[in-house]
Every structure is written in C-alpha cells, then in structure tokens.
Design a protein around this motif. Structure first.
Motif, PDB file in Angstrom:
ATOM      1  N   ASN A 108     -70.969 -87.335   3.010  1.00 34.23           N
ATOM      2  CA  ASN A 108     -72.203 -88.045   3.349  1.00 34.23           C
ATOM      3  C   ASN A 108     -73.195 -87.998   2.185  1.00 34.23           C
ATOM      4  N   ASP A 111     -60.824 -90.213   6.907  1.00 39.47           N
ATOM      5  CA  ASP A 111     -59.503 -90.601   7.397  1.00 39.47           C
ATOM      6  C   ASP A 111     -58.390 -90.300   6.395  1.00 39.47           C
ATOM      7  N   ASN A 157     -66.688 -92.258   7.221  1.00 46.50           N
ATOM      8  CA  ASN A 157     -65.553 -92.106   8.137  1.00 46.50           C
ATOM      9  C   ASN A 157     -64.252 -92.545   7.482  1.00 46.50           C
ATOM     10  N   LYS A 213     -67.262 -83.088   5.302  1.00 43.33           N
ATOM     11  CA  LYS A 213     -67.938 -84.257   5.861  1.00 43.33           C
ATOM     12  C   LYS A 213     -69.381 -84.350   5.373  1.00 43.33           C
ATOM     13  N   ASP A 265     -71.752 -95.021   7.656  1.00 46.25           N
ATOM     14  CA  ASP A 265     -70.718 -94.530   8.574  1.00 46.25           C
ATOM     15  C   ASP A 265     -69.348 -95.099   8.224  1.00 46.25           C
TER      16      ASP A 265
END
Length: 803
Positions: free
Chosen positions: A205, A106, A102, A201, A98
C-alpha cells in the motif's frame, strides 16, 4: 514538490576507530542528521515536508483529502452561504489503489535457498557425476542386475534421466539438498512468526500511495529475529538516487516513545532529564505539521539511526618455535618495528554503528552510540556490512519520490470540482410548468350554465391533456388567447449536466491513462463487442504499467529474506539462544532440525520463485491443451507441468515430456509391429502345427480306425471262426446225430426190412400154406391186402424217404 534537503556536514570518517566509538563522534553524527532533516528553513524542514506530502497522499488514497481547496474554488470572497452542497470527496482514487494493491497480493511466491559454499557445491557435483555415470553405464548395470542380481546404480534408478536436458531439468526441479530445505523452512518460519503477510500488504500500500516502502529486521534474545513494518513518513536517510537505497551510509526512523518506555530502554536517564526531554519534545511536536500523538504530551520523539563507516582489523602474526604462525588481534594503533619473528596484517571492513537521539532538544546530546550488535555480514564477502532496513522507491530521482497516487491527485481534484458543479446545476433545476391565460378562460362557456374556471381547466389538462379554447370572442373578433394553457419548457440545464458528465468522464479517463489502469483491469466498463482475448491483452498491458511496483515489493521481500538468512546463521553460530531458536522450529521433522545445527557452515543464495500471472498461466495452459489434443502428453504429465511455478521450467518440462511420449509411442508402435509380426508368425506356425496336428490326428485316427477295423475284423474272424467251429461242432454233432439217426434208421429199416422180410416170409409162408390149403381145400380166392390197420398212429415210413 519535495525538496532535496539541506546541505550538512558529517564528521570525517578518516579518524581512528577509537574516536569513532566515542559518544562525541556519535553526537556529531546525530546532530548532522538532525540538521539535515529537522532544521527549519522558511518555517519548514525536510522531514516535515516529506511527512506532510505522504500524509496528503494517504488522505487522497482514502478519499479523505481536505475540502478547503474546493470551497475556495466555489466561494465568492469566501462566502458559501448560498451553496448547499455535499462536500464529501469522491473516493475515486481508493478504487485504483485497491486494484493495484490487491493485484500485488494475488501474486504468490516461494522462497528458495541455493547453497553456494564449497561443501554444498561438491555434494551437488558428486551427485551429478553419479547420475552421469549411471546414465552411461545403464545397459551394463541392467545386465549385471539381470544376470547376478546385484544393483550397480549409485542413484535412484526410477528417476534416472535419459538425456542431458532431463538431467538439467531434474537438478532444477527435483534435486534439493537437505540443508537448503532447512534454510527455506527457517526463513518461512521467521516470516510466519512475524506475520509478514500482513506487513507485506502495508508495504504494498505504501509503494502504491507513497512510492516508497520499508521493512526493518532485528534480533534480540527475548523475541529472536523480528521483522517490523516501517512507516516511510518516519524515515530519514542519506541522499541517494538508487531505487534500492544500496548506496546510503545512514538510515533511521523517528518513533514516538512514551516516557516510561524510554526509561526502560535507557535506565541511566534521570527523572529531571526525562522531564526536560518531554517538555522540549512537546514543543517540537507542536511545531510539527503532522503528529500522530499530538494529544498526548507524555510521548517523546526519538530518532533511532544506523551509520555505516569502516574499521581497521589489525593482527600480529607471530612465528612459533614449531615453524607455524599465530595471529593475535591488536588495535588500530599497533605499529611494531620490523622484526623477522612477527609481522602486521591489516584489513579494512565495513561496520555499522547504531544510535538514538531525542529530536527537538537543540543540543548534541545523544542517548546511544555503539557498534551494532549482531551485525549482518554476507559469507561471500565478510568485509561488507548490511544495515537492518530494506527500502525501495522505484521512481526516485534526485531525492524526489514519485508515486502512483501522486500522479492523479490533480485529476481527482478536478473530478471533485466537477461533482460539486453537478450538484449546483441539479439544485437549480425546476420541473416543467404551464402558462394559464385567465382572460382567455373568461370567454369560454361550457354550455351547462357554468364558466370554465382555472382550477377546472388545469384538472382537465393534467388528467386528459385536452384544452378547451375559442378562436373567436363573444363579440366576433379574433381571440388571441385561443390556447388558454401552454406548456413551459425549463429543462435547458440538461445540456449543462451532459457537459459536466463528459468532463467527469474525461478526467476519469485521464486518471486511467496516467496510471495505466484501463477498464479491462478493473472490469468497470467491459466492451461487449470485444473478444475475451482482447480483454485479457488489455488487462495484461495494465499489469505491465504497474509491474515496477510488484518488483519493488518482491525486492523488499527478497532483501528481508537474505537478512533473515544471515541472522539465522549468526544466531546458530554465536547466540546463546541457539537451542531455543532451533526448538522454536519444532514443526519440522527431526532430520531438518539436525540440519539446522549446521546452517552457519553454509552460504546461501536466496531468490524468489514467483507464480505465473493469469496471462502466463493461460499461455502455458494453451500449450498443455494443444499437447493433450495431439496426444503428445498424458494427463499425468499435464498435472505435473501445472504444478511447476517457474514458467520457463514448466515449458522445458513440457518439451521433455512430449519427446519422451513421442519416443514411447514410437517404441510402443515398434513393439506393436514386432508383436503383430510375431503374432502373425506364431499364428502361421500355430496354423501349420494345427494342420500337422490335424493331419497327424487324421492319420492317427485312420490308423486307429484301421487298427480297430483290423481288430474288429480279427474279432470278426475269430468270432466267425469260433462260430464256424461251434457250427462245425454243432454240425458235427448234428451230423453225428444224423449219422447216428441214419444209422439207427438204417438199422431200424434194415431191421424192419428183415422183419418185413421175415413177415413176408411168414405171410408168404402163411399164404403159401393157405394156398396150399385152398388148393387142398379147393376154397375160393382169398384177398391178402391190409384193411387199414397197417398204419401206426399216423407214422409212416415216408419220413425216411431221401430228401
């Protein structure tokens, strides 16, 4: 470890174009791909090996990995009856995943298009030449505008650069051709329509968990340009050592397609064939390690793939009667005899075939094999063909893919085992107790007729901590049980717990060391004694350790944007859906829509402008603050600099604004000096003029005073003269009156004198008569004085005496 694969043989590419287009050739290509990826070798194949590995990594990243290995580690001959533990895995890897994913999300970016075709380059060059011309003729243009009111500038005078540095920065920051804006808006529109933010996203991942990410782009008349997420576990591709998969010649993916959907895609399939495919695919899926739809036997595994090869383009160039030439396209077998009227021209181009094959049928049958429609070709080199997949695996080596999660699964296993061991130790711990000597209590008499029983002794001990004992027995002997209650210390397992906690922290630190994700990155254990700058440096170092993942994500986005740019050009130039595509971009202005119609005439370079990270922003902000404190720039300049996403350009803009501010300050200072000198001169001149005016006013006042005095004197003299005249007139009149009075008095006096004389004469005569009479009569003497009756009412003659 993932195997490199099984050596296979594809059909030769050195065959005719007609043979390559045949279904037999496509069936050989599909069979070669199936043999390389799906042929069992020791009950496993390359596809299943990759799929199982990726599945395991995904379970670790979710904290859902298999607990069988942990049970095997703690069991004795498979017996777990004496263990009552919570086997749920510790989701420690989820935290690291994460943090990285994340952090990648950003970092925002802007898609930039740069037109590089001759027409756009000429337009850009002409614009620069006009600016340079205006810069060189600025003084002349200003003079003409001032004297004649004619604007000689070719560009906007308000934004005209002053130096070559400003011109270079202006071209990078402010100049943008309308066709470039239209291209950027078209790409962003396609991204927004396909919700690329969410696709990105998932790709991020995959890059963190699996070490590979993939996206596919396509075009169809009903949905337009599509961007789709591709699961790396379903990918098949030729061997490559390039992280960007730019040297592969085939790539594809396995999809689970329901029978009804397959029938829609390939209507020529009969029901018997469809049932046969479904049965064979179900048998294949039962042997698969991981299957997403293992409970649904109505789905069929289809391999959709693309295959890159080459094709010869042959043209017959014929000379016309008018002296020109005409090119006629021919097939590859065209081989005319030598002739002066025509010649053969040939070039070799890359082409992409697309195919579809059912996996697990055991036959060479292929559902689809054709030359790919809407093939993407860069305008810079139309002999190249681009496949529909954008793939990146930053840590690939000899076909083996390394991921961030794959580095730490071993440490996660040790953390899980340590966690289970800790549960074991905690389950066997018992609280501290006491030892009670019942024989020692029998010797104690409380003195109130009752004995000291065990219950009473324990109540007193637990409530007050006091114990009653006897050093001597009733017989006078030494009492060995003089302390009937003694504490039992059973906390020896505390050392084991501390040891396990240290082991847990050791493996956790190993995970941080291997991944580069330190405490400063996640903020879990900030050092209270460390300065803020040190913490930021540590976090920046952690970002450096995972930068290859961010770069891989940006590469996939950039590659997809380039493919969309090529597809937009082809759609506008060739597709019958051109109008509907342009109308779908209706949120833009009309001018942009007009530019859209000519997009296919231009060639664009696509790049991503990445926003600075926190460290870079802080460096820029420090520079801005220093400049503001030194009054080197204005607040408006700081706002403009902060809006520039490119850090290099932002610093260049800062330097230029500082130079302009310094030049402006110097100019203002010079103007202030000149203004002060001018003001001093004006003040001196004004003082001189004021003094002159004062003196002039004084002189004028004096003159006026003299004039007034003269006038007053003249008036005085005139008045005096008039008064004198009046006085003289009055005096004359009075003198005349006096003279008249004197004359009258004289006349009266003379008259009186005459009268008196006459009176005296009369009196003398009378007196003479009386004297004569007296003599005659011889009378007594007679007095002739007045008896006071000679005064006329108090009016005497003394008034007429001279003064």
């Amino acid at each position: 470890m993932i195997k490199k694969g099984i050596k296979t043989y594809f059909p030769s590419q050195a065959v005719s174009d007609a043979e390559k287009m045949s279904l037999e050739y496509g069936a050989k290509v599909g069979s070669a791909i199936e043999h390389e990826w799906f042929s069992n070798n020791n009950n496993s194949n390359r596809y299943n090996t990759y799929k199982q590995s990726f599945h395991s990594l995904r379970l670790y990243s979710r904290g859902e990995q298999s607990i069988k290995k942990y049970k095997d580690e703690l069991s004795i001959n498979g017996d777990l009856s004496y263990l009552n533990l919570d086997w749920k895995p510790v989701p420690i890897i989820s935290k690291f995943v994460d943090i990285v994913v994340n952090g990648m999300a950003d970092r925002s970016y802007d898609i930039k298009a740069y037109s590089q075709d001759p027409a756009a380059i000429k337009e850009r060059t002409d614009y620069v030449e006009n600016i340079v011309s205006d810069m060189q003729a600025k003084g002349f243009n200003d003079q003409v505008a001032q004297q004649f009111g004619i604007d000689m500038y070719k560009t906007d005078q308000s934004t005209l650069p002053e130096t070559s540095e400003e011109l270079e920065l202006h071209m990078q920051l402010d100049y943008k051709q309308s066709i470039e804006i239209a291209e950027e808006e078209a790409i962003n529109s396609v991204f927004d329509k396909n919700k690329y933010e969410y696709i990105s996203k998932r790709v991020n991942n995959d890059l963190v968990v699996l070490g590979i990410g993939a996206v596919k782009n396509s075009f169809n008349k009903s949905e337009g340009i599509k961007v789709e997420y591709v699961d790396p576990a379903d990918l098949v591709y030729s061997h490559t050592d390039s992280p960007y998969f730019d040297d592969i010649y085939y790539i594809g993916e396995v999809k689970e397609v329901y029978a009804n959907e397959l029938k829609k895609q390939f209507p020529e399939i009969t029901d018997e064939q469809l049932e046969s495919y479904r049965g064979k695919s179900s048998s294949y899926k039962n042997n698969s390690v991981v299957n997403k739809k293992d409970d649904d036997n109505n789905s069929i595994s289809i391999l959709y793939f693309e295959y890159k090869t080459y094709m010869s383009e042959v043209y017959k160039v014929k000379k016309t009667s008018s002296g020109g030439s005409r090119a006629i396209k021919k097939d590859g077998d065209f081989n005319p005899p030598k002739n002066e009227d025509f010649e053969k021209i040939e070039r070799v181009i890359e082409v992409v075939y697309e195919g579809a094959k059912i996996i697990g049928t055991g036959s060479d049958e292929i559902l689809k094999w054709e030359l790919k429609k809407n093939m993407m070709r860069p305008k810079a080199d139309t002999t190249k063909a681009v496949m529909s997949y954008s793939v990146c695996a930053p840590k690939i080596y000899e076909g083996r893919i390394e991921s961030l999660v794959g580095r730490i699964t071993g440490f996660a296993d040790m953390i899980q085992i340590t966690h289970l061991k800790l549960q074991q130790v905690l389950s066997k711990m018992v609280p501290d107790g006491v030892y009670l000597d019942a024989d020692a209590l029998a010797e104690i008499d409380l003195g109130n007729g009752t004995n000291y029983n065990p219950a009473e002794a324990l109540n007193m001990f637990f409530q007050t901590g006091s114990v009653i004992g006897r050093s001597m027995t009733q017989d006078g002997d030494m009492n060995r049980g003089n302390r009937p209650i003694q504490e039992l210390n059973t906390s020896s397992k505390g050392g084991k717990i501390q040891s396990l906690i240290q082991t847990y922290n050791y493996y956790l630190q190993m995970m941080r060391d291997v991944t580069g994700l330190n405490e400063a990155r996640d903020g879990s254990m900030p050092d209270k004694d460390a300065l803020v700058g040190i913490q930021k440096i540590a976090a920046a170092n952690s970002n450096t350790a995972t930068r290859h993942l961010l770069q891989s994500s940006l590469y996939i986005t950039l590659s997809t944007a380039e493919c969309i740019a090529m597809r937009v050009s082809d759609v506008i130039e060739y597709s019958p859906t051109k109008e509907s595509f342009i109308k779908s971009l209706g949120k833009f202005n009309v001018g942009t829509l007009e530019e859209m119609a000519s997009l296919h005439l231009h060639d664009f370079g696509i790049f991503l402008e990445l926003t600075p990270d926190e460290e870079e922003k802080q460096i820029l902000e420090n520079n801005i603050q220093v400049a503001l404190q030194q009054n080197s720039i204005n607040l408006e300049d700081a706002i403009d600099i902060r809006e520039v996403r490119n850090l290099k350009l932002a610093n260049q803009l800062l330097k230029i604004r500082r130079k302009k501010k310094q030049a402006l300050d110097q100019q203002i200072a010079q103007q202030n000096i000149q203004a002060q000198a001018q003001a001093n001169a004006q003040a001196s001149q004004a003082a001189t003029q004021a003094e002159m005016q004062k003196q002039q006013a004084l002189d004028q006042g004096k003159a006026q005073m003299q004039q007034v005095k003269a006038q007053l004197e003249m008036q005085k003299l005139e008045r005096e003269a008039q008064l004198k005249k009046e006085l003289m007139q009055l005096e004359f009149e009075m003198n005349m009156q006096l003279k008249q009075a004197e004359a009258d008095v004289y006349k009266q006096r003379e008259s009186q004198k005459e009268d008196r004389k006459d009176e005296r004469t009369k009196i003398q005569a009378s007196q003479q008569s009386e004297l004569i009479a007296q003599r005659k009569d011889n009378a007594p003497p007679k007095s002739f004085e007045s008896a006071g009756m000679d005064n006329l009412g108090g009016f005497g003659l003394e008034q007429f005496d001279p003064r």
